[in-house]
Design a protein around this motif. Structure first.
Motif, PDB file in Angstrom:
ATOM      1  N   GLY A 143      -2.318   2.262   4.197  1.00  0.00           N
ATOM      2  CA  GLY A 143      -1.625   3.135   3.434  1.00  0.00           C
ATOM      3  C   GLY A 143      -2.408   3.681   2.355  1.00  0.00           C
ATOM      4  O   GLY A 143      -2.367   4.865   2.108  1.00  0.00           O
TER       5      GLY A 143
ATOM      6  N   VAL B 266       0.202  -1.437   4.184  1.00  0.00           N
ATOM      7  CA  VAL B 266       0.042  -0.731   3.010  1.00  0.00           C
ATOM      8  C   VAL B 266      -1.389  -0.873   2.413  1.00  0.00           C
ATOM      9  O   VAL B 266      -2.114   0.105   1.856  1.00  0.00           O
ATOM     10  CB  VAL B 266       0.865  -1.498   2.024  1.00  0.00           C
ATOM     11  CG1 VAL B 266       0.613  -1.208   0.575  1.00  0.00           C
ATOM     12  CG2 VAL B 266       2.102  -1.653   2.341  1.00  0.00           C
TER      13      VAL B 266
ATOM     14  N   THR C 131      10.327   5.679  -2.517  1.00  0.00           N
ATOM     15  CA  THR C 131       9.708   5.989  -1.419  1.00  0.00           C
ATOM     16  C   THR C 131      10.176   7.250  -0.754  1.00  0.00           C
ATOM     17  O   THR C 131       9.414   7.780  -0.278  1.00  0.00           O
ATOM     18  CB  THR C 131      10.021   4.731  -0.506  1.00  0.00           C
ATOM     19  OG1 THR C 131      11.661   4.704  -0.095  1.00  0.00           O
ATOM     20  CG2 THR C 131       9.601   3.382  -0.844  1.00  0.00           C
TER      21      THR C 131
ATOM     22  N   LEU D 225       6.597   0.990   3.199  1.00  0.00           N
ATOM     23  CA  LEU D 225       6.532   0.541   1.777  1.00  0.00           C
ATOM     24  C   LEU D 225       7.537  -0.168   1.161  1.00  0.00           C
ATOM     25  O   LEU D 225       7.634  -1.186   0.707  1.00  0.00           O
ATOM     26  CB  LEU D 225       5.815   1.666   1.031  1.00  0.00           C
ATOM     27  CG  LEU D 225       5.463   1.234  -0.288  1.00  0.00           C
ATOM     28  CD1 LEU D 225       4.343   0.361  -0.454  1.00  0.00           C
ATOM     29  CD2 LEU D 225       5.142   2.554  -1.413  1.00  0.00           C
ATOM     30  N   TRP D 226       8.606   0.363   1.767  1.00  0.00           N
ATOM     31  CA  TRP D 226       9.917  -0.068   1.251  1.00  0.00           C
ATOM     32  C   TRP D 226      10.396  -1.567   1.920  1.00  0.00           C
ATOM     33  O   TRP D 226      10.556  -2.531   1.319  1.00  0.00           O
ATOM     34  CB  TRP D 226      11.203   0.886   1.680  1.00  0.00           C
ATOM     35  CG  TRP D 226      12.587   0.489   1.054  1.00  0.00           C
ATOM     36  CD1 TRP D 226      13.245   0.830   0.025  1.00  0.00           C
ATOM     37  CD2 TRP D 226      13.671  -0.535   1.709  1.00  0.00           C
ATOM     38  NE1 TRP D 226      14.426   0.214  -0.085  1.00  0.00           N
ATOM     39  CE2 TRP D 226      14.657  -0.499   1.042  1.00  0.00           C
ATOM     40  CE3 TRP D 226      13.280  -1.245   2.856  1.00  0.00           C
ATOM     41  CZ2 TRP D 226      15.608  -1.511   1.147  1.00  0.00           C
ATOM     42  CZ3 TRP D 226      14.721  -1.998   3.410  1.00  0.00           C
ATOM     43  CH2 TRP D 226      15.576  -2.164   2.569  1.00  0.00           C
TER      44      TRP D 226
ATOM     45  N   PHE E  84       4.829   5.442   6.413  1.00  0.00           N
ATOM     46  CA  PHE E  84       4.180   4.691   5.417  1.00  0.00           C
ATOM     47  C   PHE E  84       4.931   4.629   4.229  1.00  0.00           C
ATOM     48  O   PHE E  84       5.202   3.535   3.670  1.00  0.00           O
ATOM     49  CB  PHE E  84       2.780   5.545   4.967  1.00  0.00           C
ATOM     50  CG  PHE E  84       2.486   5.141   3.507  1.00  0.00           C
ATOM     51  CD1 PHE E  84       1.937   3.829   3.401  1.00  0.00           C
ATOM     52  CD2 PHE E  84       2.644   5.918   2.578  1.00  0.00           C
ATOM     53  CE1 PHE E  84       1.516   3.449   1.905  1.00  0.00           C
ATOM     54  CE2 PHE E  84       2.234   5.614   1.338  1.00  0.00           C
ATOM     55  CZ  PHE E  84       1.826   4.321   1.005  1.00  0.00           C
TER      56      PHE E  84
ATOM     57  N   PHE F  72       7.822  -3.295   3.124  1.00  0.00           N
ATOM     58  CA  PHE F  72       7.086  -4.283   2.692  1.00  0.00           C
ATOM     59  C   PHE F  72       7.438  -5.059   1.234  1.00  0.00           C
ATOM     60  O   PHE F  72       7.336  -6.272   1.168  1.00  0.00           O
ATOM     61  CB  PHE F  72       5.814  -3.671   2.477  1.00  0.00           C
ATOM     62  CG  PHE F  72       4.726  -4.139   1.396  1.00  0.00           C
ATOM     63  CD1 PHE F  72       3.825  -5.241   2.078  1.00  0.00           C
ATOM     64  CD2 PHE F  72       4.507  -4.140   0.197  1.00  0.00           C
ATOM     65  CE1 PHE F  72       2.920  -6.022   1.579  1.00  0.00           C
ATOM     66  CE2 PHE F  72       3.708  -4.949  -0.529  1.00  0.00           C
ATOM     67  CZ  PHE F  72       2.729  -5.844   0.415  1.00  0.00           C
ATOM     68  N   CYS F  73       8.017  -4.074   0.429  1.00  0.00           N
ATOM     69  CA  CYS F  73       8.491  -4.635  -0.886  1.00  0.00           C
ATOM     70  C   CYS F  73       9.609  -5.689  -0.949  1.00  0.00           C
ATOM     71  O   CYS F  73       9.668  -6.544  -1.486  1.00  0.00           O
ATOM     72  CB  CYS F  73       8.736  -3.573  -1.895  1.00  0.00           C
ATOM     73  SG  CYS F  73       7.340  -2.661  -2.444  1.00  0.00           S
TER      74      CYS F  73
END
Length: 206
Positions: free
Chosen positions: A22, A18, A184, A161-162, A157, A164-165
């Protein structure tokens, strides 16, 4: 101790996907999208980025090294992963698998893109400008290669991101994760549009 080290390695892998990778991806596609407004607009934007102070150091430490670390550990994670439909559900299981597939495609695409627009250009003392990209994407094969590469990279990416969160505890409830899925998907569609629209401009001039 080995398990603890691997945990921190994976956390760093997730974070780098990210920040900064990202963020750089989105910035890179936004700058490239200036091609839609004409050759001069793209050359001005690309020239500005290429003439930043300490640009080589920035590329090495903010782009290349993080990508290399992320890619190497990503291949390891993909080869050692254990997952099933029971644990993740049908949709998430597919997203998990596609994350690994697009990761490999993305790595191949980035290596070629860097070779073509950085290494070869540097050896030939040429500029990364509109004419260079227009020449590359005039080939039907390269157009489709770039199209698949860009879409795969953006998917990797957005879906990352999903993950990662979720893994960093930002979205813990089922409802927040469901909302994040829609967010996302929007990120994937919006950022993909930037990249695809740009290569259509280079390839066809429209």
């Amino acid at each position: 101790m080995a398990g603890q080290r691997e945990y921190y390695y994976r956390r760093l892998h997730s974070l780098l996907g990210v920040v900064p990778i990202g963020i750089f991806l989105v910035q890179h596609l936004v700058v490239n999208h200036f091609a839609v407004y004409g050759e001069e607009s793209f050359n001005t934007a690309a020239g500005f980025m290429g003439n930043l102070p300490f640009v080589l150091l920035l590329e090495i430490f903010i782009i290349y090294l993080p990508i290399l670390y992320h890619a190497i550990l990503g291949v390891y994670i993909a080869l050692t992963a254990n997952y099933s439909v029971k644990n993740y559900g049908y949709f998430r299981n597919w997203m998990f698998a596609l994350q690994r597939i697009t990761g490999i495609i993305t790595f191949v695409f980035i290596v070629w893109h860097v070779w073509e627009t950085r290494v070869q250009v540097g050896l030939g003392n040429a500029d990364v400008d509109y004419s260079l990209m227009e020449g590359i994407l005039s080939s039907p094969f390269m157009f489709w290669f770039y199209l698949i590469g860009i879409v795969s990279t953006v998917f990797h990416f957005a879906n990352g991101l999903w993950s990662f969160c979720v893994s960093w505890g930002i979205t813990q409830s089922a409802k927040s994760q469901r909302v994040l899925t829609y967010i996302t998907i929007f990120v994937f569609l919006a950022v993909s549009y930037l990249g695809v629209r740009t290569i259509i401009q280079f390839a066809f001039g429209v």
